[in-house]
Write a protein that holds these residues in place. Structure first.
Motif, PDB file in Angstrom:
ATOM      1  N   ALA A 176       0.832  -1.208   0.000  1.00 18.37           N
ATOM      2  CA  ALA A 176       0.000   0.000   0.000  1.00 18.37           C
ATOM      3  C   ALA A 176       0.864   1.254   0.000  1.00 18.37           C
ATOM      4  O   ALA A 176       0.583   2.225  -0.718  1.00 18.37           O
ATOM      5  CB  ALA A 176      -0.916  -0.008   1.220  1.00 18.37           C
ATOM      6  N   ALA A 177       1.939   1.246   0.807  1.00 18.48           N
ATOM      7  CA  ALA A 177       2.817   2.408   0.889  1.00 18.48           C
ATOM      8  C   ALA A 177       3.509   2.661  -0.440  1.00 18.48           C
ATOM      9  O   ALA A 177       3.601   3.806  -0.904  1.00 18.48           O
ATOM     10  CB  ALA A 177       3.848   2.198   2.001  1.00 18.48           C
ATOM     11  N   ALA A 178       3.984   1.605  -1.072  1.00 13.57           N
ATOM     12  CA  ALA A 178       4.677   1.753  -2.357  1.00 13.57           C
ATOM     13  C   ALA A 178       3.724   2.252  -3.435  1.00 13.57           C
ATOM     14  O   ALA A 178       4.082   3.130  -4.236  1.00 13.57           O
ATOM     15  CB  ALA A 178       5.298   0.415  -2.762  1.00 13.57           C
ATOM     16  N   LEU A 179       2.506   1.731  -3.473  1.00 11.98           N
ATOM     17  CA  LEU A 179       1.528   2.156  -4.462  1.00 11.98           C
ATOM     18  C   LEU A 179       1.089   3.602  -4.229  1.00 11.98           C
ATOM     19  O   LEU A 179       0.815   4.344  -5.176  1.00 11.98           O
ATOM     20  CB  LEU A 179       0.309   1.226  -4.427  1.00 11.98           C
ATOM     21  CG  LEU A 179       0.548  -0.220  -4.890  1.00 11.98           C
ATOM     22  CD1 LEU A 179      -0.692  -1.063  -4.634  1.00 11.98           C
ATOM     23  CD2 LEU A 179       0.923  -0.272  -6.368  1.00 11.98           C
ATOM     24  N   PRO A 234      -0.909   8.926  -4.948  1.00 11.13           N
ATOM     25  CA  PRO A 234      -1.368   9.224  -3.583  1.00 11.13           C
ATOM     26  C   PRO A 234      -2.885   9.109  -3.425  1.00 11.13           C
ATOM     27  O   PRO A 234      -3.651   9.592  -4.264  1.00 11.13           O
ATOM     28  CB  PRO A 234      -0.917  10.674  -3.371  1.00 11.13           C
ATOM     29  CG  PRO A 234       0.264  10.830  -4.276  1.00 11.13           C
ATOM     30  CD  PRO A 234      -0.075  10.011  -5.494  1.00 11.13           C
ATOM     31  N   GLY A 235      -3.291   8.422  -2.360  1.00  9.95           N
ATOM     32  CA  GLY A 235      -4.702   8.306  -2.028  1.00  9.95           C
ATOM     33  C   GLY A 235      -5.485   7.339  -2.884  1.00  9.95           C
ATOM     34  O   GLY A 235      -6.716   7.357  -2.842  1.00  9.95           O
ATOM     35  N   ASN A 236      -4.790   6.461  -3.650  1.00  9.39           N
ATOM     36  CA  ASN A 236      -5.542   5.520  -4.489  1.00  9.39           C
ATOM     37  C   ASN A 236      -6.298   4.519  -3.606  1.00  9.39           C
ATOM     38  O   ASN A 236      -5.900   4.223  -2.472  1.00  9.39           O
ATOM     39  CB  ASN A 236      -4.605   4.798  -5.467  1.00  9.39           C
ATOM     40  CG  ASN A 236      -3.693   3.804  -4.786  1.00  9.39           C
ATOM     41  OD1 ASN A 236      -4.056   2.658  -4.550  1.00  9.39           O
ATOM     42  ND2 ASN A 236      -2.474   4.253  -4.446  1.00  9.39           N
ATOM     43  N   THR A 237      -7.387   4.012  -4.158  1.00  8.28           N
ATOM     44  CA  THR A 237      -8.301   3.167  -3.387  1.00  8.28           C
ATOM     45  C   THR A 237      -7.634   1.904  -2.868  1.00  8.28           C
ATOM     46  O   THR A 237      -7.835   1.518  -1.703  1.00  8.28           O
ATOM     47  CB  THR A 237      -9.516   2.781  -4.248  1.00  8.28           C
ATOM     48  OG1 THR A 237     -10.174   3.975  -4.687  1.00  8.28           O
ATOM     49  CG2 THR A 237     -10.493   1.924  -3.461  1.00  8.28           C
ATOM     50  N   GLU A 238      -6.827   1.257  -3.697  1.00  9.51           N
ATOM     51  CA  GLU A 238      -6.196   0.007  -3.271  1.00  9.51           C
ATOM     52  C   GLU A 238      -5.287   0.247  -2.069  1.00  9.51           C
ATOM     53  O   GLU A 238      -5.299  -0.538  -1.104  1.00  9.51           O
ATOM     54  CB  GLU A 238      -5.388  -0.620  -4.407  1.00  9.51           C
ATOM     55  CG  GLU A 238      -4.753  -1.953  -3.999  1.00  9.51           C
ATOM     56  CD  GLU A 238      -3.929  -2.604  -5.092  1.00  9.51           C
ATOM     57  OE1 GLU A 238      -3.385  -3.693  -4.834  1.00  9.51           O
ATOM     58  OE2 GLU A 238      -3.817  -2.022  -6.185  1.00  9.51           O
ATOM     59  N   SER A 239      -4.502   1.313  -2.110  1.00  4.47           N
ATOM     60  CA  SER A 239      -3.607   1.606  -0.996  1.00  4.47           C
ATOM     61  C   SER A 239      -4.384   1.825   0.295  1.00  4.47           C
ATOM     62  O   SER A 239      -4.026   1.309   1.366  1.00  4.47           O
ATOM     63  CB  SER A 239      -2.764   2.846  -1.301  1.00  4.47           C
ATOM     64  OG  SER A 239      -1.807   2.583  -2.292  1.00  4.47           O
TER      65      SER A 239
END
Length: 295
Positions: free
Chosen positions: A220-223, A228-233
């Motif tokens: 999640a941190a890498a994505l 920034p703020g993407n749903t998967e993360s």
């Protein structure tokens, strides 16, 4: 079962005192039997089996007490010392475990498992260079031990040898294809080497094997750095913090060998407004499981 082994423990000192009491031969009471050596060995092995059973069900303190009796009865059997060391390690008696392992190695110097255990203990005691030496020596005797390569990789990370660490983790996962911890640590190394794409691929592979807190939060941190703020993360971070709130703490991340780049990425992710409630909940619960375990 507990009552049964309390009887064994209660009887044992009486047997030992009968053996060690310095009394004149003529003073020996006729009906007191002095156990033969083979009987002592049989008793010691039986107690060792009981200790091993206790260890399997998580009763490390009781297992250590029984294993200590085993090595009194059969002091020249390295298996008893290894069992005692394992029980001592699991009950946080690290100094005592080191002594037991040294005795086991003295009795069985070509046993790779003893060297690996000594290496793991050195690693736990923040002596990575010594750990690496012990593990490499053990690997000369048993070169197909995935866990040993994993510990060696961790030692190399602590020594600042990222290339060697990556090689050790890759060797571990080749020996055991489902060794998700080794694949996870490959990603940790790759991310610090500024190879985020490769790290993300490894973390996705990990969560396909084990949907655990650490790879979810790291992924999640890498994505989040890329978008920034993407749903998967956000979803993966919330799941990870709920599963293991300790990962909200930078100190815990560092203890799990997260490098500065990944810790920075995690801080950016956890600062997302959408995660505010999850982060606050994790901060409130961090360390709670450890406190319960200590009780």
């Amino acid at each position: 079962m507990a009552a049964r082994w309390l009887k064994v423990l209660a009887a044992a000192p009486l047997m030992l005192s009968a053996l060690t009491a310095a009394q004149p031969a003529q003073a020996l009471v006729p009906y007191v039997a002095v156990p033969a050596e083979r009987n002592l060995e049989g008793a010691g092995l039986g107690i060792a089996q009981a200790a091993a059973r206790l260890l399997r069900i998580g009763q490390a303190d009781d297992a250590a007490r029984l294993a200590a009796l085993t090595v009194q009865l059969i002091p020249d059997d390295p298996r008893g010392w290894v069992l005692l060391a394992e029980a001592q390690l699991r009950s946080n008696q690290n100094e005592e475990a080191a002594v037991s392992l040294a005795k086991a190695r003295e009795l069985d110097p070509k046993n790779a498992g003893i060297l690996f255990a000594q290496g793991s203990l050195a690693l736990k005691d923040s002596r990575p260079s010594e750990a690496a030496d012990l593990i490499r020596e053990g690997l000369k005797l048993d070169g197909n031990n995935a866990g040993a390569y994993f510990d060696l990789g961790n030692a190399y990370i602590l020594m600042g040898k990222s290339g060697d660490a990556l090689g050790a983790f890759e060797r571990a996962s080749k020996l055991r294809s489902d060794f998700w911890e080794a694949i996870n640590n490959q990603a940790l190394v790759l991310y610090e080497q500024n190879k985020a794409g490769e790290a993300i691929k490894r973390w996705r592979r990990v969560v396909g094997i084990k949907d655990a807190a650490e790879p979810n939060l790291a992924l999640a941190a890498a994505l989040n750095v890329a978008q920034p703020g993407n749903t998967e993360s956000l979803q993966r971070a919330a799941k990870a913090l709920a599963e293991d709130p300790n990962y909200v703490l930078e100190s815990w991340q560092k203890e799990q060998l997260w490098g500065p780049r990944l810790r920075s990425a995690a801080a950016q992710l956890l600062a997302q407004p959408a995660l505010k409630a999850d982060v606050e909940r994790a901060q409130a619960n961090a360390g709670a499981s450890d406190d319960l375990g200590d009780g």
